[in-house]
Every structure is written in C-alpha cells, then in structure tokens.
Scaffold this motif. Structure first.
Motif, PDB file in Angstrom:
ATOM      1  N   ALA A   1       0.812  -1.214   0.000  1.00 47.15           N
ATOM      2  CA  ALA A   1       0.000   0.000   0.000  1.00 47.15           C
ATOM      3  C   ALA A   1       0.846   1.264   0.000  1.00 47.15           C
ATOM      4  O   ALA A   1       0.480   2.264  -0.614  1.00 47.15           O
ATOM      5  CB  ALA A   1      -0.951   0.001   1.203  1.00 47.15           C
TER       6      ALA A   1
ATOM      7  N   ARG B   1      -8.234  -3.389  -0.266  1.00 43.54           N
ATOM      8  CA  ARG B   1      -7.094  -3.202   0.626  1.00 43.54           C
ATOM      9  C   ARG B   1      -6.970  -4.505   1.404  1.00 43.54           C
ATOM     10  O   ARG B   1      -7.951  -4.997   1.962  1.00 43.54           O
ATOM     11  CB  ARG B   1      -7.371  -2.015   1.542  1.00 43.54           C
ATOM     12  CG  ARG B   1      -6.196  -1.567   2.348  1.00 43.54           C
ATOM     13  CD  ARG B   1      -6.563  -0.245   3.046  1.00 43.54           C
ATOM     14  NE  ARG B   1      -5.509   0.194   3.902  1.00 43.54           N
ATOM     15  CZ  ARG B   1      -4.481   0.937   3.511  1.00 43.54           C
ATOM     16  NH1 ARG B   1      -4.390   1.323   2.261  1.00 43.54           N
ATOM     17  NH2 ARG B   1      -3.546   1.294   4.358  1.00 43.54           N
TER      18      ARG B   1
ATOM     19  N   GLU C   1      -5.487  -6.460   4.448  1.00 43.97           N
ATOM     20  CA  GLU C   1      -4.868  -6.377   5.774  1.00 43.97           C
ATOM     21  C   GLU C   1      -4.464  -7.786   6.190  1.00 43.97           C
ATOM     22  O   GLU C   1      -5.096  -8.760   5.837  1.00 43.97           O
ATOM     23  CB  GLU C   1      -5.859  -5.813   6.792  1.00 43.97           C
ATOM     24  CG  GLU C   1      -6.474  -4.485   6.409  1.00 43.97           C
ATOM     25  CD  GLU C   1      -5.548  -3.288   6.596  1.00 43.97           C
ATOM     26  OE1 GLU C   1      -4.533  -3.425   7.300  1.00 43.97           O
ATOM     27  OE2 GLU C   1      -5.855  -2.236   6.033  1.00 43.97           O
ATOM     28  N   GLY C   2      -3.402  -7.896   6.941  1.00 44.01           N
ATOM     29  CA  GLY C   2      -2.949  -9.192   7.420  1.00 44.01           C
ATOM     30  C   GLY C   2      -1.599  -9.034   8.076  1.00 44.01           C
ATOM     31  O   GLY C   2      -1.213  -7.936   8.477  1.00 44.01           O
ATOM     32  N   GLU C   3      -0.866 -10.124   8.185  1.00 40.32           N
ATOM     33  CA  GLU C   3       0.470 -10.052   8.756  1.00 40.32           C
ATOM     34  C   GLU C   3       1.372  -9.258   7.828  1.00 40.32           C
ATOM     35  O   GLU C   3       1.275  -9.353   6.615  1.00 40.32           O
ATOM     36  CB  GLU C   3       1.037 -11.462   8.937  1.00 40.32           C
ATOM     37  CG  GLU C   3       0.415 -12.216  10.084  1.00 40.32           C
ATOM     38  CD  GLU C   3       1.123 -13.529  10.335  1.00 40.32           C
ATOM     39  OE1 GLU C   3       2.359 -13.578  10.216  1.00 40.32           O
ATOM     40  OE2 GLU C   3       0.416 -14.495  10.631  1.00 40.32           O
TER      41      GLU C   3
ATOM     42  N   THR D   1       0.551  -3.642   4.924  1.00 42.44           N
ATOM     43  CA  THR D   1      -0.723  -3.661   4.216  1.00 42.44           C
ATOM     44  C   THR D   1      -0.473  -3.681   2.714  1.00 42.44           C
ATOM     45  O   THR D   1       0.421  -3.000   2.213  1.00 42.44           O
ATOM     46  CB  THR D   1      -1.561  -2.422   4.591  1.00 42.44           C
ATOM     47  OG1 THR D   1      -1.782  -2.445   5.996  1.00 42.44           O
ATOM     48  CG2 THR D   1      -2.896  -2.414   3.860  1.00 42.44           C
ATOM     49  N   LYS D   2      -1.276  -4.461   2.023  1.00 42.32           N
ATOM     50  CA  LYS D   2      -1.185  -4.550   0.569  1.00 42.32           C
ATOM     51  C   LYS D   2      -2.488  -4.064  -0.050  1.00 42.32           C
ATOM     52  O   LYS D   2      -3.520  -3.993   0.619  1.00 42.32           O
ATOM     53  CB  LYS D   2      -0.927  -5.993   0.127  1.00 42.32           C
ATOM     54  CG  LYS D   2       0.412  -6.530   0.559  1.00 42.32           C
ATOM     55  CD  LYS D   2       0.592  -7.946   0.061  1.00 42.32           C
ATOM     56  CE  LYS D   2       1.909  -8.526   0.506  1.00 42.32           C
ATOM     57  NZ  LYS D   2       2.067  -9.913   0.023  1.00 42.32           N
TER      58      LYS D   2
END
Length: 119
Positions: free
Chosen positions: A82, A101, A103-105, A108-109
């Motif tokens: 991101a 968007r 979200e995760g480990e 952010t991508k």
C-alpha cells in the motif's frame, strides 16, 4: 519494498518459484535485469533492477505478463504494498484498477485487477 528485498524474503520467494515454474525473466546483454512470477491468474511478483528503472522495461515486462495471463483468464490480479506509491502509480497508469485493501500479517497490501477487453 526495501524491507522485502533487504530481508532476503524476495530472494527466497524467487528461489522457491524457480523450482515450481512460472518465472519469466527479462535479460539485457546476458544479464537478468527483471523478472515476473505468474501464479494462476496472479502476477505474484514483478521486479526490475533499479539501475534500469525509467526505461520502459517495467511496461514491457508487465505487458508480457498481462498478455500471457489474459490469454487464459478473463480477469487477472496483482498485489502491491500500500505504501509503494511509485509502483501503485505505475500500475494505475498501465490501466490497472485499484481493488481491495488487504490487511494481514506484515505491511498492508492493495489488490489491482485488470480484465480482458470486452469484459
């Protein structure tokens, strides 16, 4: 992106994909200067040697990946960090549409999507 490269994660990812296939390389004078990794309908990774940025090689590599995948799939995708504003602007300039968007480990991508013409 720098942390991904500096951590060795990018090298490990490329090595694992070389064993599985789907790696496409761009070379100049016998030296690999860029690569893309294709996984199903996804451009999994795309990189150009920083010494060769701003020469149209990223567009060339991206176009090759798009043509390869859009010949098989009606819609294709890629993910980008991101905060990688340079890459994200590049994808948008190449006709990719900003998607979800993710979200995760880790960082952010964001997802980008491109559809075959007519879809």
């Amino acid at each position: 992106m720098d942390w991904f490269i500096g951590s060795g994660a990018s090298d490990a990812h490329v090595k694992s994909r070389l064993e599985k296939g789907g790696v496409r390389c761009l070379s100049l004078e016998g030296r690999v200067i860029g690569l893309s990794i294709l996984d199903g309908a996804t451009i999994d990774l795309m990189m150009i040697d920083p010494d060769h940025h701003r020469r149209g090689l990223g567009r060339l590599l991206l176009r090759d990946a798009e043509e390869t995948l859009l010949a098989r799939y009606a819609a294709i995708r890629l993910e980008s960090f991101a905060d990688n504003t340079v890459a994200n602007s590049f994808y948008e300039a190449c006709g990719w549409r900003h998607g979800d968007r993710l979200e995760g480990e880790g960082p952010t991508k964001v997802e980008y999507v491109k559809k075959a013409r007519g879809d």
